[in-house]
Write a protein that holds these residues in place. Sequence first.
Motif, PDB file in Angstrom:
ATOM      1  N   ARG A 142     -25.466  80.032-118.514  1.00 23.35           N
ATOM      2  CA  ARG A 142     -24.370  79.090-118.781  1.00 23.35           C
ATOM      3  C   ARG A 142     -24.785  77.665-118.403  1.00 23.35           C
ATOM      4  NH1 ARG A 142     -20.986  83.238-116.609  1.00 23.35           N
ATOM      5  NH2 ARG A 142     -21.006  82.156-114.596  1.00 23.35           N
ATOM      6  N   GLU A 143     -25.484  77.544-117.286  1.00 22.33           N
ATOM      7  CA  GLU A 143     -25.934  76.211-116.852  1.00 22.33           C
ATOM      8  C   GLU A 143     -26.912  75.615-117.859  1.00 22.33           C
ATOM      9  OE1 GLU A 143     -25.783  72.971-114.475  1.00 22.33           O
ATOM     10  OE2 GLU A 143     -24.609  74.796-114.202  1.00 22.33           O
ATOM     11  N   GLU A 144     -27.840  76.434-118.346  1.00 19.31           N
ATOM     12  CA  GLU A 144     -28.795  75.970-119.344  1.00 19.31           C
ATOM     13  C   GLU A 144     -28.092  75.565-120.633  1.00 19.31           C
ATOM     14  OE1 GLU A 144     -31.754  78.980-119.921  1.00 19.31           O
ATOM     15  OE2 GLU A 144     -32.494  78.826-117.863  1.00 19.31           O
ATOM     16  N   LEU A 145     -27.123  76.380-121.081  1.00 16.64           N
ATOM     17  CA  LEU A 145     -26.380  76.054-122.298  1.00 16.64           C
ATOM     18  C   LEU A 145     -25.594  74.760-122.119  1.00 16.64           C
ATOM     19  CD1 LEU A 145     -25.018  79.572-123.381  1.00 16.64           C
ATOM     20  CD2 LEU A 145     -26.760  78.194-124.540  1.00 16.64           C
ATOM     21  N   ARG A 146     -25.011  74.580-120.934  1.00 16.73           N
ATOM     22  CA  ARG A 146     -24.244  73.358-120.671  1.00 16.73           C
ATOM     23  C   ARG A 146     -25.166  72.136-120.719  1.00 16.73           C
ATOM     24  NH1 ARG A 146     -23.114  70.416-116.364  1.00 16.73           N
ATOM     25  NH2 ARG A 146     -24.100  71.861-114.941  1.00 16.73           N
ATOM     26  N   LYS A 147     -26.363  72.274-120.123  1.00 18.78           N
ATOM     27  CA  LYS A 147     -27.318  71.155-120.132  1.00 18.78           C
ATOM     28  C   LYS A 147     -27.776  70.841-121.563  1.00 18.78           C
ATOM     29  CE  LYS A 147     -29.148  71.596-115.475  1.00 18.78           C
ATOM     30  NZ  LYS A 147     -30.314  71.942-114.655  1.00 18.78           N
ATOM     31  N   GLU A 148     -28.030  71.895-122.355  1.00 15.44           N
ATOM     32  CA  GLU A 148     -28.433  71.687-123.738  1.00 15.44           C
ATOM     33  C   GLU A 148     -27.347  70.967-124.533  1.00 15.44           C
ATOM     34  OE1 GLU A 148     -29.597  75.353-125.587  1.00 15.44           O
ATOM     35  OE2 GLU A 148     -31.223  75.688-124.153  1.00 15.44           O
ATOM     36  N   LYS A 149     -26.088  71.356-124.305  1.00 21.07           N
ATOM     37  CA  LYS A 149     -24.980  70.700-125.011  1.00 21.07           C
ATOM     38  C   LYS A 149     -24.891  69.237-124.612  1.00 21.07           C
ATOM     39  CE  LYS A 149     -21.564  74.175-126.178  1.00 21.07           C
ATOM     40  NZ  LYS A 149     -20.209  74.659-125.952  1.00 21.07           N
ATOM     41  N   GLU A 150     -25.041  68.975-123.332  1.00 21.93           N
ATOM     42  CA  GLU A 150     -24.971  67.580-122.871  1.00 21.93           C
ATOM     43  C   GLU A 150     -26.106  66.760-123.485  1.00 21.93           C
ATOM     44  OE1 GLU A 150     -24.981  67.574-118.607  1.00 21.93           O
ATOM     45  OE2 GLU A 150     -22.943  68.370-118.467  1.00 21.93           O
TER      46      GLU A 150
END
Length: 158
Positions: A142-150
């Motif tokens: 989830r953290e990686e996906l959030r960073k990718e979205k940002e």
Amino acid sequence: MPRGGKKGHKGRGKQFSNPEEIDRQMRAQKELEENGGAERGSSSESEEETSSDDEQPKRKGVEGLIEIENPNRVSQKSKKVVEIDVNAPKELSRREREEIEKQKAKERYMKLHLEGKTEQARADLARLAIIKKQREDAAKKREELRKEKEAEEAKSKR
């Protein structure tokens, strides 16, 4: 026709005792009682002294000849109030003993379970470790996906 009618005669003919015989038997019985009573009176004093030591009831039938002990027939001996010990431990019934043993066994098991020494506790701890690892992996994703979205949002705004 037979003596007792159609069905036949039952029983014996009645025999009557001679009144002289009855008087003779009554006199003999009175003499025995008088003589026996005098003998009993003189011997009763000596019997009292010996009976206080032995105190055995008269036995009926063959009990005097054969020693009979029935384990199912226990004579209830009443205790005096002075003899009763209040502080003595009470005898527990089988059900009460089993209930106490059951509770103690449960407490021992729970203590070992909390220490992690039982099979079930080990299995539970292993399951918990697997679940923690899965949650950590999910949190990283989830953290990686959030960073990718940002990062994508930052690119799209430029």
